[in-house]
Motif scaffolding. Sequence first.
Motif, PDB file in Angstrom:
ATOM      1  N   MET A 206       0.814  -1.211   0.000  1.00  0.00           N
ATOM      2  CA  MET A 206       0.000   0.000   0.000  1.00  0.00           C
ATOM      3  C   MET A 206       0.849   1.262   0.000  1.00  0.00           C
ATOM      4  O   MET A 206       0.519   2.239  -0.676  1.00  0.00           O
ATOM      5  N   THR A 207       1.951   1.264   0.727  1.00  0.00           N
ATOM      6  CA  THR A 207       2.810   2.455   0.758  1.00  0.00           C
ATOM      7  C   THR A 207       3.327   2.782  -0.631  1.00  0.00           C
ATOM      8  O   THR A 207       3.346   3.942  -1.062  1.00  0.00           O
ATOM      9  N   ALA A 208       3.758   1.758  -1.371  1.00  0.00           N
ATOM     10  CA  ALA A 208       4.246   1.966  -2.738  1.00  0.00           C
ATOM     11  C   ALA A 208       3.121   2.443  -3.651  1.00  0.00           C
ATOM     12  O   ALA A 208       3.337   3.301  -4.520  1.00  0.00           O
ATOM     13  N   ALA A 209       1.917   1.899  -3.457  1.00  0.00           N
ATOM     14  CA  ALA A 209       0.778   2.318  -4.278  1.00  0.00           C
ATOM     15  C   ALA A 209       0.411   3.772  -4.006  1.00  0.00           C
ATOM     16  O   ALA A 209       0.064   4.524  -4.923  1.00  0.00           O
ATOM     17  N   LEU A 210       0.498   4.186  -2.743  1.00  0.00           N
ATOM     18  CA  LEU A 210       0.195   5.577  -2.400  1.00  0.00           C
ATOM     19  C   LEU A 210       1.249   6.540  -2.932  1.00  0.00           C
ATOM     20  O   LEU A 210       0.959   7.714  -3.179  1.00  0.00           O
ATOM     21  N   ASP A 211       2.462   6.064  -3.113  1.00  0.00           N
ATOM     22  CA  ASP A 211       3.567   6.918  -3.545  1.00  0.00           C
ATOM     23  C   ASP A 211       3.716   6.985  -5.053  1.00  0.00           C
ATOM     24  O   ASP A 211       4.782   7.374  -5.558  1.00  0.00           O
ATOM     25  N   THR A 212       2.689   6.635  -5.805  1.00  0.00           N
ATOM     26  CA  THR A 212       2.791   6.680  -7.268  1.00  0.00           C
ATOM     27  C   THR A 212       2.811   8.097  -7.807  1.00  0.00           C
ATOM     28  O   THR A 212       3.157   8.321  -8.967  1.00  0.00           O
ATOM     29  N   GLY A 213       2.407   9.068  -6.986  1.00  0.00           N
ATOM     30  CA  GLY A 213       2.427  10.463  -7.421  1.00  0.00           C
ATOM     31  C   GLY A 213       1.149  10.915  -8.096  1.00  0.00           C
ATOM     32  O   GLY A 213       1.048  12.076  -8.509  1.00  0.00           O
ATOM     33  N   GLN A 214       0.153  10.050  -8.231  1.00  0.00           N
ATOM     34  CA  GLN A 214      -1.119  10.419  -8.854  1.00  0.00           C
ATOM     35  C   GLN A 214      -2.125  10.790  -7.767  1.00  0.00           C
ATOM     36  O   GLN A 214      -2.545   9.933  -6.981  1.00  0.00           O
ATOM     37  N   ASP A 215      -2.499  12.044  -7.735  1.00  0.00           N
ATOM     38  CA  ASP A 215      -3.399  12.529  -6.689  1.00  0.00           C
ATOM     39  C   ASP A 215      -4.745  11.812  -6.655  1.00  0.00           C
ATOM     40  O   ASP A 215      -5.207  11.412  -5.569  1.00  0.00           O
ATOM     41  N   PRO A 216      -5.434  11.626  -7.797  1.00  0.00           N
ATOM     42  CA  PRO A 216      -6.737  10.941  -7.727  1.00  0.00           C
ATOM     43  C   PRO A 216      -6.615   9.501  -7.232  1.00  0.00           C
ATOM     44  O   PRO A 216      -7.500   9.019  -6.523  1.00  0.00           O
ATOM     45  N   LEU A 217      -5.511   8.818  -7.580  1.00  0.00           N
ATOM     46  CA  LEU A 217      -5.306   7.456  -7.097  1.00  0.00           C
ATOM     47  C   LEU A 217      -5.068   7.457  -5.591  1.00  0.00           C
ATOM     48  O   LEU A 217      -5.579   6.591  -4.867  1.00  0.00           O
ATOM     49  N   HIS A 218      -4.330   8.432  -5.100  1.00  0.00           N
ATOM     50  CA  HIS A 218      -4.074   8.550  -3.665  1.00  0.00           C
ATOM     51  C   HIS A 218      -5.382   8.754  -2.909  1.00  0.00           C
ATOM     52  O   HIS A 218      -5.622   8.120  -1.877  1.00  0.00           O
ATOM     53  N   LEU A 219      -6.252   9.622  -3.429  1.00  0.00           N
ATOM     54  CA  LEU A 219      -7.541   9.868  -2.758  1.00  0.00           C
ATOM     55  C   LEU A 219      -8.404   8.609  -2.753  1.00  0.00           C
ATOM     56  O   LEU A 219      -9.012   8.268  -1.740  1.00  0.00           O
ATOM     57  N   LEU A 220      -8.469   7.913  -3.897  1.00  0.00           N
ATOM     58  CA  LEU A 220      -9.268   6.699  -3.967  1.00  0.00           C
ATOM     59  C   LEU A 220      -8.743   5.626  -3.019  1.00  0.00           C
ATOM     60  O   LEU A 220      -9.526   4.884  -2.408  1.00  0.00           O
TER      61      LEU A 220
END
Length: 457
Positions: A206-220
């Motif tokens: 999850m930490t790596a997924a959150l750090d992708t740099g895409q704001d909408p993905l982070h919010l989802l």
Amino acid sequence: MGKTRVRVVEGSCWPCKKRRIKCDLTKPICMRCGLVGATCDYNTRLIRWSTRPAVTVPPMYRIISRDEQLAASLAVYEKRALDYFHGRFWPLLTTASEPCTAPILVALEHRVVLLATCVLADAHRWLQDGRNSRSILNVKRLECLAALRVEVDGFCAKGDGPLQTLLFAVLLLYFHDGFLECVEASASTSSHRDGVLAIVDRLGGMTAALDTGQDPLHLLLTEFLSADLGTSILKGRPPSFPPTVWESINKGPVWWGKDSFGRHSLSAVFREISSMAFYLDATSCMREEFSISRIRQFEAALQPIYAPLAVEDLDSPIIELEDTSERDLEATHAYAMIRAFQHAALIYLYRAICGLAIQHPLVQQHTQSCLDCIFGIKRPSKVINCILLPLCIAGAHAQTPKEQKKVRNMVSIIHDEIRFASIHSLSVALEGIWKVETPNVTWAEMFAELNPEAIIL
């Protein structure tokens, strides 16, 4: 002599009101609506969402494409669905007055995400005003699932591929089924949840997924984490991710309103709730002994917080107090939401972990305080739309008919605002809980009948 015109009966459903015919008031579907196949709607307000574009659209809600040919290649219904998703549905996923950019560019560049976005938008518009055909919605959903399987098969065959694209699509389908489709037999929220977990694991956690740099993905993903945590505590199982995942989650956009003064965050409350869920699992499986000192630690960490008196409040002229800025108002609502979640977490602590009865003074103290926080939030604050989990927990423990009526009215208000089918599932569950006359019902028994496909956030 002509027939006497039948006056509309007070409390009639909206289709009977519009047709000016007598309604038999049968719920959930009256006899006349059942005969003609109309969408029977007893809500206190009739809300219509215009599909026509506004004359002036705020910049934050304008669809901007890096490649105009992508937008030009869309079908008319796809453009309409993207507009609806962007302007109506996406703002419902956050309490922020100005949410981060919606994943429109991703949808324009990747067909599977576009299909998932259109399915979600059309399903919500059907719940909003009943304009779409249910059969057409099912066809579009099946088309999206077929496209998703093709993408998954391609990834499995090659061993690599656009995992972030798949994650966007599966997350959108997860929220579609959990928020909008949950009352239908075809709902598969749990399957999409497993899909999200598999993709996140392939991305490195999850930490790596959150750090992708895409704001909408982070919010989802913050929405997914919160939904997973809420479902876990209601169903009595540990969450899918450790409590440490909440420690750095505020680096990107989140669905909850942040304290504009930087003093507290809802993520800290979620971390404690997650820790309690894992502690409950450990004590239930005898891996860890029950400790009153550990309970004291949870209590200390979850003491409801309040905004302190600031010096500028005393120095400011009286007339300026009437003109509260949006920043201050958002901070006030953020504090109210944090307190509601803190009280709900303490109810969970005393009921699920400590095993106290519903009528115990500690349980009822925090039940009343939680409901006071929720009822004290002034409309039209978006915080009200995102406070269903505390409302579910505190509402289930409301003992008096007066409190239950207020909870019932609040659920109705939220449904009128966002029109999620999951709110109907919550309403049904609460009504069932209130009918149980056994005073010693356990936490697990209390929420056993909650729709497993519904997301209560």
